[in-house]
Design an enzyme around this catalytic site. Structure first.
Site, PDB file in Angstrom:
ATOM      1  N   CYS A   7      -2.363   9.605   2.722  1.00  0.00           N
ATOM      2  CA  CYS A   7      -1.874   9.087   1.441  1.00  0.00           C
ATOM      3  C   CYS A   7      -2.853   9.347   0.297  1.00  0.00           C
ATOM      4  O   CYS A   7      -2.442   9.437  -0.857  1.00  0.00           O
ATOM      5  CB  CYS A   7      -1.573   7.602   1.562  1.00  0.00           C
ATOM      6  SG  CYS A   7      -3.004   6.677   2.140  1.00  0.00           S
ATOM      7  N   GLU A  54       0.882  -1.176   0.000  1.00  0.00           N
ATOM      8  CA  GLU A  54       0.000   0.000   0.000  1.00  0.00           C
ATOM      9  C   GLU A  54       0.913   1.217   0.000  1.00  0.00           C
ATOM     10  O   GLU A  54       1.446   1.595   1.050  1.00  0.00           O
ATOM     11  CB  GLU A  54      -0.903  -0.019   1.242  1.00  0.00           C
ATOM     12  CG  GLU A  54      -1.862  -1.208   1.294  1.00  0.00           C
ATOM     13  CD  GLU A  54      -3.071  -1.033   0.384  1.00  0.00           C
ATOM     14  OE1 GLU A  54      -3.348   0.107  -0.031  1.00  0.00           O
ATOM     15  OE2 GLU A  54      -3.724  -2.038   0.069  1.00  0.00           O
TER      16      GLU A  54
HETATM   17  P1  NAD Z   1       8.065   4.607   5.151  1.00  0.00           P
HETATM   18  O1  NAD Z   1       8.158   3.820   3.902  1.00  0.00           O
HETATM   19  O2  NAD Z   1       9.190   5.494   5.510  1.00  0.00           O
HETATM   20  O3  NAD Z   1       7.874   3.648   6.420  1.00  0.00           O
HETATM   21  C1  NAD Z   1       6.893   2.618   6.452  1.00  0.00           C
HETATM   22  C2  NAD Z   1       7.371   1.471   7.320  1.00  0.00           C
HETATM   23  O4  NAD Z   1       8.578   0.934   6.777  1.00  0.00           O
HETATM   24  C3  NAD Z   1       7.703   1.868   8.766  1.00  0.00           C
HETATM   25  O5  NAD Z   1       7.177   0.869   9.610  1.00  0.00           O
HETATM   26  C4  NAD Z   1       9.216   1.888   8.806  1.00  0.00           C
HETATM   27  O6  NAD Z   1       9.744   1.506  10.051  1.00  0.00           O
HETATM   28  C5  NAD Z   1       9.608   0.867   7.761  1.00  0.00           C
HETATM   29  N1  NAD Z   1      10.867   1.196   7.091  1.00  0.00           N
HETATM   30  C6  NAD Z   1      11.358   2.442   6.808  1.00  0.00           C
HETATM   31  N2  NAD Z   1      12.532   2.351   6.158  1.00  0.00           N
HETATM   32  C7  NAD Z   1      12.798   1.030   6.033  1.00  0.00           C
HETATM   33  C8  NAD Z   1      13.871   0.284   5.440  1.00  0.00           C
HETATM   34  N3  NAD Z   1      14.892   0.891   4.865  1.00  0.00           N
HETATM   35  N4  NAD Z   1      13.798  -1.061   5.482  1.00  0.00           N
HETATM   36  C9  NAD Z   1      12.757  -1.684   6.057  1.00  0.00           C
HETATM   37  N5  NAD Z   1      11.728  -1.033   6.630  1.00  0.00           N
HETATM   38  C10 NAD Z   1      11.739   0.291   6.629  1.00  0.00           C
HETATM   39  O7  NAD Z   1       6.682   5.383   5.032  1.00  0.00           O
HETATM   40  P2  NAD Z   1       6.043   6.417   6.009  1.00  0.00           P
HETATM   41  O8  NAD Z   1       6.917   7.644   6.046  1.00  0.00           O
HETATM   42  O9  NAD Z   1       5.697   5.769   7.305  1.00  0.00           O
HETATM   43  O10 NAD Z   1       4.671   6.754   5.276  1.00  0.00           O
HETATM   44  C11 NAD Z   1       4.606   7.689   4.252  1.00  0.00           C
HETATM   45  C12 NAD Z   1       4.373   7.045   2.911  1.00  0.00           C
HETATM   46  O11 NAD Z   1       3.442   6.007   3.018  1.00  0.00           O
HETATM   47  C13 NAD Z   1       3.792   8.002   1.889  1.00  0.00           C
HETATM   48  O12 NAD Z   1       4.383   7.770   0.647  1.00  0.00           O
HETATM   49  C14 NAD Z   1       2.335   7.619   1.842  1.00  0.00           C
HETATM   50  O13 NAD Z   1       1.673   7.942   0.650  1.00  0.00           O
HETATM   51  C15 NAD Z   1       2.399   6.160   2.062  1.00  0.00           C
HETATM   52  N6  NAD Z   1       1.165   5.691   2.636  1.00  0.00           N
HETATM   53  C16 NAD Z   1       0.374   4.878   1.904  1.00  0.00           C
HETATM   54  C17 NAD Z   1      -0.823   4.440   2.432  1.00  0.00           C
HETATM   55  C18 NAD Z   1      -1.728   3.522   1.674  1.00  0.00           C
HETATM   56  O14 NAD Z   1      -2.664   3.025   2.280  1.00  0.00           O
HETATM   57  N7  NAD Z   1      -1.516   3.282   0.398  1.00  0.00           N
HETATM   58  C19 NAD Z   1      -1.198   4.835   3.704  1.00  0.00           C
HETATM   59  C20 NAD Z   1      -0.358   5.660   4.411  1.00  0.00           C
HETATM   60  C21 NAD Z   1       0.824   6.076   3.884  1.00  0.00           C
END
Ligand code: NAD
Length: 454
Positions: A243, A209
């Site tokens: 998002c 997602e």
């Molecule tokens: P992110 O990708 O930074 O983090 C998401 C998760 O991944 C967190 O639990 C984090 O600990 C983990 N993570 C971060 N870096 C990692 C790595 N290098 N290796 C493994 N795991 C890692 O995203 P965010 O900042 O939490 O959220 C923002 C993004 O998420 C935006 O792009 C937004 O559009 C998207 N988003 C999508 C939805 C959806 O339902 N489609 C919902 C909310 C947010």
């Protein structure tokens, strides 16, 4: 913490077949609802500490959605889990064909920070309803919500069934090195690719997602006031950290000024003010700096940069925006709304298509052929006509992206399907058999077979 041990225990519990029992799933879903309901005050407190999200927004955009998902699953899970009979072709008669939904097994859910409860717990609800065991890794960025979820879930659930593991990149990387039966990830496109690559090593299926730049296209015939009202709510809710918020507006040049005036009126009428307790903070200074950097003071129609002390950015609308501006280079994910114009709908569609397939797309129009054209020509995860964001609350609509905005979907029955394998079975009796397929082959048999199977 020994993650492998936790997952081994979950796997062996799954292999005991206890989760195949629907009443077991119902019992665990009720356990989850009770734990959350009893501790709502702690949930409100934690999220307020993290980014000043109000009780109102937390209930409306997080807890109520979680409760609806649980309630729907409680009512429907028996039906969703039923084997489904399908018709059988003539060559296999008098056989029967059916499909059995089977839980994937032990799954990993990785949450994002912007709706920390809902985005972590709703996928877990779907997984439990489908009969999976769950390891949940919430986002570490809102540390208080991660902590309270870990506390409530780990105190109320047997870790063999549902376990929260807190952590950041290091811990998530370690979890991703272990084989799960499905990984459900919510977050950025960049990390989504890391998750997909890690899953590929074990041939683990994923639901991703992700995000992207979601447009709102507004034609000249709309009810301008209602359009602005809905846009302002959808964009500045959660301080734009949604998002599926409209990332940018493409408005017909002929109503540009009228729309801006209506947006200004609704921002001024709303609770979305720096000094208001109901207006959410930006999650951290890293994001505050990133967002401030997108605000070109020359283009501010209303609002402006936020300060580090309060970590709040006022609802900000930018005009005369070009595609080359910083604000159009990446997903905004904050309370900044760039407004661009178009003269023909083909031009608007061409502009949207300069970006990869968005998670959402909104079209505001009374013109049926424009509506049809937008829905037909732009590929996007989901969206709405004459509204924004609210499609997310419809449990009968699958929620998920397409292309760069994601793989797979969930909510309601679609969440159950995401965590289920659909096992195909053909069942035959012993008393009769068509001999045509058996050797020795002959021209006569082939002639009959061609008649039968075409
Ligand atoms: P992110 O990708 O930074 O983090 C998401 C998760 O991944 C967190 O639990 C984090 O600990 C983990 N993570 C971060 N870096 C990692 C790595 N290098 N290796 C493994 N795991 C890692 O995203 P965010 O900042 O939490 O959220 C923002 C993004 O998420 C935006 O792009 C937004 O559009 C998207 N988003 C999508 C939805 C959806 O339902 N489609 C919902 C909310 C947010």
């Amino acid at each position: 913490m020994n993650y492998q041990k936790i997952i081994d225990q979950q796997r062996s519990f799954f292999n005991s077949n206890a989760t195949k029992d629907i009443s077991f799933r119902i019992q665990e879903l009720k356990r989850l609802k009770n734990a959350l309901k009893k501790n709502e005050a702690l949930l409100y407190e934690a999220i307020y500490k993290d980014f000043k999200k109000s009780e109102f927004e937390t209930y409306v955009t997080e807890l109520s959605i979680i409760y609806h998902e649980i309630d729907l699953a409680l009512v429907k899970v028996k039906k969703w889990a039923k084997k489904k009979k399908v018709s059988t072709s003539i060559v296999n008669l008098p056989g029967k064909s059916y499909i059995i939904p089977e839980p994937y097994g032990s799954v990993l859910v990785i949450g994002a920070w912007n709706y920390p409860y809902q985005l972590s717990i709703c996928p877990a609800i779907a997984a439990i309803a489908a009969g999976c065991t769950v390891v949940l890794k919430p986002s570490e960025i809102p540390s208080n919500t991660a902590e309270i979820m870990a506390k409530l879930i780990n105190q109320n659930f047997d870790p063999k069934i549902f376990k929260v593991i807190e952590g950041s990149v290091k811990e998530t990387t370690e979890l991703l090195s272990i084989k799960f039966d499905k990984i459900f990830f919510t977050g950025s496109v960049g990390v989504g690719k890391i998750v997909y690559q890690a899953a590929a090593k074990h041939l683990t299926p994923v639901c991703l997602e992700l995000g992207g730049k979601s447009p709102a296209i507004i034609t000249k015939d709309v009810n301008v006031d209602m359009t602005a009202k809905r846009l302002v709510w959808a964009k500045f809710l959660n301080a734009g950290q949604t998002c599926i918020a409209p990332d940018y507006v493409l408005v017909s040049s002929s109503i540009h000024d009228k729309l801006l005036a209506a947006i200004k009126k609704h921002i001024e009428k709303s609770d979305y003010k720096v000094e208001n307790q109901n207006y959410t903070q930006i999650i951290n200074t890293k994001n505050l700096d990133r967002l401030n950097d997108m605000i070109d003071p020359q283009k501010v129609f209303i609002g402006g940069k936020g300060n580090e002390q309060d970590r709040v950015i006022p609802p900000t609308v930018l005009t005369d925006v070009e595609f080359s501006d910083k604000v159009m280079q990446e997903e905004i994910f904050g309370p900044i709304l760039p407004v661009l114009t178009f003269d023909t709908i083909d031009e608007a569609i061409e502009k949207v298509k300069r970006f990869s397939k968005p998670l959402s797309c909104y079209v505001f129009t009374k013109n049926n052929s424009i509506k049809k054209k937008v829905l037909n020509e732009i590929s996007f995860g989901g969206g709405a006509v004459n509204d924004a964001v609210m499609y997310f609350t419809e449990q009968n609509l699958p929620f998920g992206g397409v292309g760069d905005s994601g793989i797979g979907n969930y909510h309601g029955k679609y969440g159950f399907e995401t965590f289920s394998h659909y096992k195909s079975v053909l069942q035959k009796p012993f008393w009769v058999e068509l001999d045509l397929k058996y050797a020795p082959y002959s021209g006569k048999k082939l002639k009959w077979l061609k008649r039968l199977i075409g």
